[in-house]
Write an enzyme that holds these catalytic residues in place. Structure first.
Site, PDB file in Angstrom:
ATOM      1  N   SER A  44      14.932 -11.863  11.434  1.00 51.62           N
ATOM      2  CA  SER A  44      16.002 -11.383  11.797  1.00 51.62           C
ATOM      3  C   SER A  44      16.420 -11.710  13.243  1.00 51.62           C
ATOM      4  O   SER A  44      17.562 -11.520  13.860  1.00 51.62           O
ATOM      5  CB  SER A  44      15.854  -9.678  12.166  1.00 51.62           C
ATOM      6  OG  SER A  44      16.254  -8.986  10.681  1.00 51.62           O
ATOM      7  N   SER A  78      19.127  -9.400  10.887  1.00 46.90           N
ATOM      8  CA  SER A  78      19.709  -8.206  11.370  1.00 46.90           C
ATOM      9  C   SER A  78      20.286  -8.446  12.818  1.00 46.90           C
ATOM     10  O   SER A  78      21.071  -7.485  13.336  1.00 46.90           O
ATOM     11  CB  SER A  78      18.784  -6.791  11.236  1.00 46.90           C
ATOM     12  OG  SER A  78      17.698  -7.051  12.095  1.00 46.90           O
ATOM     13  N   LYS A 128      19.770  -5.936  21.688  1.00 47.32           N
ATOM     14  CA  LYS A 128      19.792  -5.304  20.401  1.00 47.32           C
ATOM     15  C   LYS A 128      19.617  -3.787  20.308  1.00 47.32           C
ATOM     16  O   LYS A 128      18.883  -3.264  21.131  1.00 47.32           O
ATOM     17  CB  LYS A 128      18.683  -5.835  19.428  1.00 47.32           C
ATOM     18  CG  LYS A 128      18.857  -5.591  17.901  1.00 47.32           C
ATOM     19  CD  LYS A 128      17.996  -6.382  17.213  1.00 47.32           C
ATOM     20  CE  LYS A 128      17.887  -6.228  15.545  1.00 47.32           C
ATOM     21  NZ  LYS A 128      16.970  -6.783  14.886  1.00 47.32           N
TER      22      LYS A 128
HETATM   23  N1  GLN Z   1      16.355  -9.463   6.242  1.00 44.38           N
HETATM   24  C1  GLN Z   1      15.083  -8.913   6.304  1.00 44.38           C
HETATM   25  C2  GLN Z   1      15.093  -7.591   5.748  1.00 44.38           C
HETATM   26  O1  GLN Z   1      16.326  -7.294   5.507  1.00 44.38           O
HETATM   27  C3  GLN Z   1      14.577  -9.166   7.756  1.00 44.38           C
HETATM   28  C4  GLN Z   1      15.135  -8.071   8.479  1.00 44.38           C
HETATM   29  C5  GLN Z   1      14.471  -8.001  10.041  1.00 44.38           C
HETATM   30  O2  GLN Z   1      13.757  -8.969  10.275  1.00 44.38           O
HETATM   31  N2  GLN Z   1      14.616  -7.122  10.699  1.00 44.38           N
HETATM   32  O3  GLN Z   1      14.250  -6.788   5.723  1.00 44.38           O
END
Ligand code: GLN
Length: 484
Positions: A178, A154, A79
């Site tokens: 994410s 994400s 990532k």
């Molecule tokens: N979707 C969640 C957010 O927008 C989690 C994102 C993540 O785990 N990095 O914060």
């Protein structure tokens, strides 16, 4: 069977038994990448050609080794918020578009000691804020099962690449879901380890009390293999736990009879898609037939998790992202009349809309006069969530829930509605708030789109998650299914 369809574990055995060469493995994935990557766009930096060259060097090195490490010569995607020395690490932000880290994250260093091969840096929502990769400053990744759908986020690029079979495994990060949510959307396995299990040194910070690096793989056994390598105490990360790393692969193939699984009734509420609910309950049923005991439990604080998360995560983000001011890192605006204008133009031009929204939400929640009403209260809710997990874990070994309320949504469908987007994290955020580990495993399809079941464990009990989810995985064929 084509090499690209094999699991990380199978490939590892083939290389270690010298039945195939690292270059044959990487070339198979390179070919698959050439066909599929243009359709899904999972990489911000695609290094597959370099990977092929590196693999050829590994072909020669292998003969000089006394013992071959498990991940030697194996391709893995990373990532793009995990620092890689000499390789751009953009966080999918204009702010860091040309940033090249001068050091490796600890997880990268550990993978390098194994002799792994990096295939590229995968797309994400800017600074990991989002659930669809639509917040990437560069482009949206597409779901390999249906190009009109999001891959989740994400870590959308990390999940899409494994789901599409262009790489056998990847690393992601999980602050509120994410890793697990995109794994569910792309039909692969995603593990968020216990807070502190894996070093975060070199992970670009979003919300430091929640962020955790984890794995995305095709099979649960592969999760165990990768976790053996990346786990462990790291003096460079003050939040890393001083806990011994068990051999996670020893939980693969262990019987599950007599284990007790809890079904929190608040996770099977109205609003959840009926097929998703059905498939998750079917999975639990299968496990029950294999001799686990299933009990309903209640976790009433679940309904406050999203609200509390969207106070705490933005608060920490507003503080962490203060460093991007055009002075030391990344982007700087070109036209300004004084220092203050340099700061404000840099941040205005460098950050996207969602990141700005979070910075504003967080700054507001932390400001004097509002701190007690928002940030402090959210922290109290967080303590209640943690206590509730510890209480149910006195009765059960693990919990089973859906990973997401529905399957992958359409590209653009929720992009203009932040609240709807935030609600897609409803089943994943409380896990980060409590710091416990959780895994998402494929449990079926709805209209050709994958569904995930989430197993949640006690702190540092990833072993049991691996044990149960591997056992479940082998009762079905989902792990052998690839998108066309
Ligand atoms: N979707 C969640 C957010 O927008 C989690 C994102 C993540 O785990 N990095 O914060």
């Amino acid at each position: 069977m084509s090499l690209w369809k094999k699991s990380l574990t199978e490939l590892s055995n083939l290389i270690r038994n010298k039945e195939v060469k690292p270059s044959e493995v990487v070339e198979a994935f390179a070919e698959r990448t050439e066909q599929v990557e243009p359709k899904i766009n999972s990489y911000i930096t695609n290094l597959i050609d370099k990977a092929v060259e590196e693999a050829k060097e590994k072909d020669n090195q292998i003969n000089q080794l006394d013992s071959i490490p498990p991940l030697f010569g194996l391709p893995i995607a990373i990532k793009d918020n995990i620092s890689t020395k000499g390789i751009k690490t953009t966080c999918a932000s204009k702010m860091l578009e040309n940033y090249i880290p001068p050091y490796d994250a600890t997880v990268i260093q550990k993978l390098k000691e194994q002799g792994y091969i990096i295939t590229g840096k995968t797309n994400l929502d800017e600074f990991a804020m989002g659930s669809s990769t639509e917040n990437s400053a560069f482009f949206t990744t597409k779901n390999p099962w249906d190009y009109s759908k999001v891959p989740g986020g994400s870590s959308g690029g990390s999940a899409a690449s494994v789901g599409a079979g262009i790489v056998p495994a990847s690393l992601g990060s999980d602050t509120g879901g994410s890793i697990r949510q995109p794994a569910a959307f792309c039909g692969v396995v995603g593990l968020k380890p216990t807070y502190g299990r894996v070093s975060r040194y070199g992970l670009v910070a979003f919300a430091s009390s929640l962020d955790q690096i984890g794995t995305i793989t095709r099979t649960v056994e592969d999760t165990a293999l990768l976790m053996n390598v990346i786990s462990g105490h790291d003096p460079k990360d003050s939040t890393s736990a001083n806990q011994p790393t068990p051999d996670f692969t020893s939980f693969v193939g262990k019987d599950i009879k007599g284990l007790k699984i809890g079904l929190p009734k608040e996770f099977f509420i109205e609003g959840i898609d009926t097929t998703v609910k059905e498939k998750v309950l079917q999975a639990v049923n299968q496990l029950e037939k294999e001799g686990v005991e299933v009990v309903e439990v209640s976790m009433p604080t679940t309904k406050y998790a999203i609200e509390a998360y969207y106070i705490i995560a933005p608060s920490e983000a507003s503080s962490n992202l203060a460093r991007y001011d055009g002075v030391r890192y990344g982007y700087r605006a070109s036209n300004y009349k004084d220092l203050e204008e340099m700061y404000s133009k840099t941040r205005d031009e460098g950050f996207g809309a969602e990141v700005k929204r979070r910075i504003m939400l967080g700054t507001y929640s932390l400001s004097s006069g509002y701190y007690d009403a928002y940030y402090l209260k959210a922290q109290k809710v967080r303590t209640l969530i943690y206590q509730e997990f510890m209480k149910v874990f006195q009765d059960v070994d693990i919990l089973a829930t859906p990973t997401t309320p529905d399957t992958a949504f359409g590209i653009g469908e929720k992009a203009d509605d932040p609240i709807q987007m935030y609600l897609s994290d409803i089943f994943t955020v409380s896990v980060n708030m409590a710091g416990v580990p959780a895994i998402s495993v494929p449990c079926g399809f709805k209209d050709g789109l994958p569904i995930g079941i989430q197993f949640i464990g006690k702190p540092f009990d990833e072993g049991k998650l691996i044990q149960v989810s591997h056992y479940y995985e082998r009762l079905n064929d989902y792990y052998k299914t690839f998108p066309e």
